[in-house]
Motif scaffolding. Sequence first.
Motif, short mmCIF file in Angstrom:
data_model
loop_
_atom_site.label_atom_id
_atom_site.label_comp_id
_atom_site.label_asym_id
_atom_site.label_seq_id
_atom_site.Cartn_x
_atom_site.Cartn_y
_atom_site.Cartn_z
N PHE A 103 4.37 -2.11 13.61
CA PHE A 103 3.05 -1.50 13.51
C PHE A 103 2.76 -0.53 14.66
CE2 PHE A 103 2.87 -5.79 11.69
CZ PHE A 103 2.72 -5.42 10.37
N TYR A 104 3.61 -0.60 15.71
CA TYR A 104 3.39 0.27 16.87
C TYR A 104 4.46 1.35 16.98
CZ TYR A 104 0.37 -3.59 18.12
OH TYR A 104 -0.61 -4.56 18.09
N CYS A 105 5.53 1.17 16.27
CA CYS A 105 6.63 2.13 16.35
C CYS A 105 7.02 2.57 14.94
CB CYS A 105 7.85 1.51 17.04
SG CYS A 105 7.53 0.89 18.69
N ALA A 106 6.04 3.02 14.19
CA ALA A 106 6.32 3.42 12.81
C ALA A 106 7.22 4.64 12.79
CB ALA A 106 5.01 3.74 12.09
N LYS A 107 8.34 4.51 12.13
CA LYS A 107 9.28 5.61 11.98
C LYS A 107 9.65 5.77 10.52
CE LYS A 107 11.39 4.65 16.49
NZ LYS A 107 12.64 4.33 17.20
N LYS A 108 10.11 6.95 10.18
CA LYS A 108 10.52 7.16 8.80
C LYS A 108 11.70 6.24 8.49
CE LYS A 108 9.06 11.83 7.67
NZ LYS A 108 9.50 13.15 7.19
N PRO A 109 11.71 5.65 7.29
CA PRO A 109 12.82 4.79 6.93
C PRO A 109 14.11 5.56 6.82
CG PRO A 109 11.45 5.24 5.02
CD PRO A 109 10.73 5.78 6.21
N VAL A 110 15.22 4.87 7.04
CA VAL A 110 16.53 5.49 6.94
C VAL A 110 16.95 5.47 5.48
CG1 VAL A 110 18.93 5.34 7.65
CG2 VAL A 110 17.11 4.71 9.25
N GLN A 111 17.18 6.64 4.91
CA GLN A 111 17.59 6.75 3.51
C GLN A 111 19.08 7.08 3.45
OE1 GLN A 111 15.41 6.12 1.17
NE2 GLN A 111 13.49 6.28 2.29
N ILE A 112 19.70 6.72 2.34
CA ILE A 112 21.09 7.12 2.13
C ILE A 112 21.21 7.82 0.79
CG2 ILE A 112 22.00 5.26 3.55
CD1 ILE A 112 22.81 3.83 0.98
N GLU A 113 22.35 8.44 0.58
CA GLU A 113 22.51 9.34 -0.56
C GLU A 113 22.38 8.67 -1.91
OE1 GLU A 113 26.17 11.37 -0.03
OE2 GLU A 113 25.48 12.54 1.70
N ASN A 114 22.75 7.41 -2.03
CA ASN A 114 22.72 6.81 -3.36
C ASN A 114 21.37 6.20 -3.72
OD1 ASN A 114 22.71 4.51 -1.84
ND2 ASN A 114 24.35 3.49 -2.95
N SER A 115 20.34 6.37 -2.86
CA SER A 115 19.00 6.00 -3.27
C SER A 115 18.48 7.08 -4.20
CB SER A 115 18.08 5.82 -2.06
OG SER A 115 17.95 7.02 -1.37
N ARG A 116 17.51 6.72 -5.06
CA ARG A 116 17.11 7.64 -6.11
C ARG A 116 16.19 8.74 -5.61
NH1 ARG A 116 16.49 2.76 -10.07
NH2 ARG A 116 14.53 2.52 -8.97
#
Length: 245
Positions: free
Chosen positions: A215-228
Motif C-alpha cells: 500500500f506504500y510502494c505501489a508499482k505497476k505489475p510485472v507482465q509477460i508476453e503470454n498474458s492476454r
Amino acid sequence: MSLVVDASGRNLRSVSTELKEAIAKEPVVIQGATHLHGLVAGFKDGEVTIQGNSGDYLGVLNDGATIRVTGNAGRYLADNMTRGTIIIEEDAGYGVGQYCYGGTILVHGNAGDFTAVMNKGATIIVEGNVGAEVATYMLAGDLIIVGDAGENLGNFLIRGNIYIGGNWASLGHNTLLEEMTQADLAKLRDHFDRLGIEADTKTFKKIVRLSEKPFYCAKKPVQIENSRTTGIPHNELKEALHATN
C-alpha cells in the motif's frame, strides 16, 4: 451407507437440526438444498454430500467437515473456513474461499470474481477458469488455477502464492512473476495426484508479492508476453482502494 436428508421445501433451521443429529452417526446425503443459504456451517467433523446444486454461504466457518457438491455452488463458498475439505464437482460463484484460515477447497469447474480474497492460509484449487480481482489482498496460503484468470489477478497481494497454468487478462498491483522451483512443482504434482486433476505442472507460472508494503510502494505489475492484456485495475477499484488508505 449414507443417511439421506430431504431438504425440499424446508427452512435452514429444520434441515440443520436434522443434519447435526444424522452426521454424528454416518455420512449424510442432502437432497433438494438449492434454496438454502448457510448450510453445513461451522461443522467440526463429518461427511456431507449435497446432490445437485447448493445455495450461497455453503460451509462457512467449516472447522473440519468434508463437504461435496455434485452440481454447482453459490456465492461465498467456505467463507472463513479454518479446517476441512470442500469439493465442488461443477462451478462455483462469486467469492470462493474469502477470509479462509485453512483447509482445502477444490472447484472442478470455474470460479467467479473475487475468489480467494484475503485468503489467510487455505489451499484453493480451481480446475477451470476464474474471474476478475482474484486473490486480492491475499495474506497467505496457495491459490492454484489450472485454467485462465480475469483482470487484476493478485491485486495488492500481501503474502502467499498464486500458481496458474493458463493466462490472465492482467496482473494487479504488487505482483511479481517468480521462477518455479522443484518444490513448487512437487507441491502441485502432489495436489493433482491426490485430487485426480489432470494438468501439466510444467505449464504453470508462479506469482508472488513484489513488496512487503504493497500500500506504500505501489508499482505497476510485472507482465509477460503470454498474458492476454496489460491493463491496470478498474478506476472504480482504484478509487475504493485509495479511500481506505
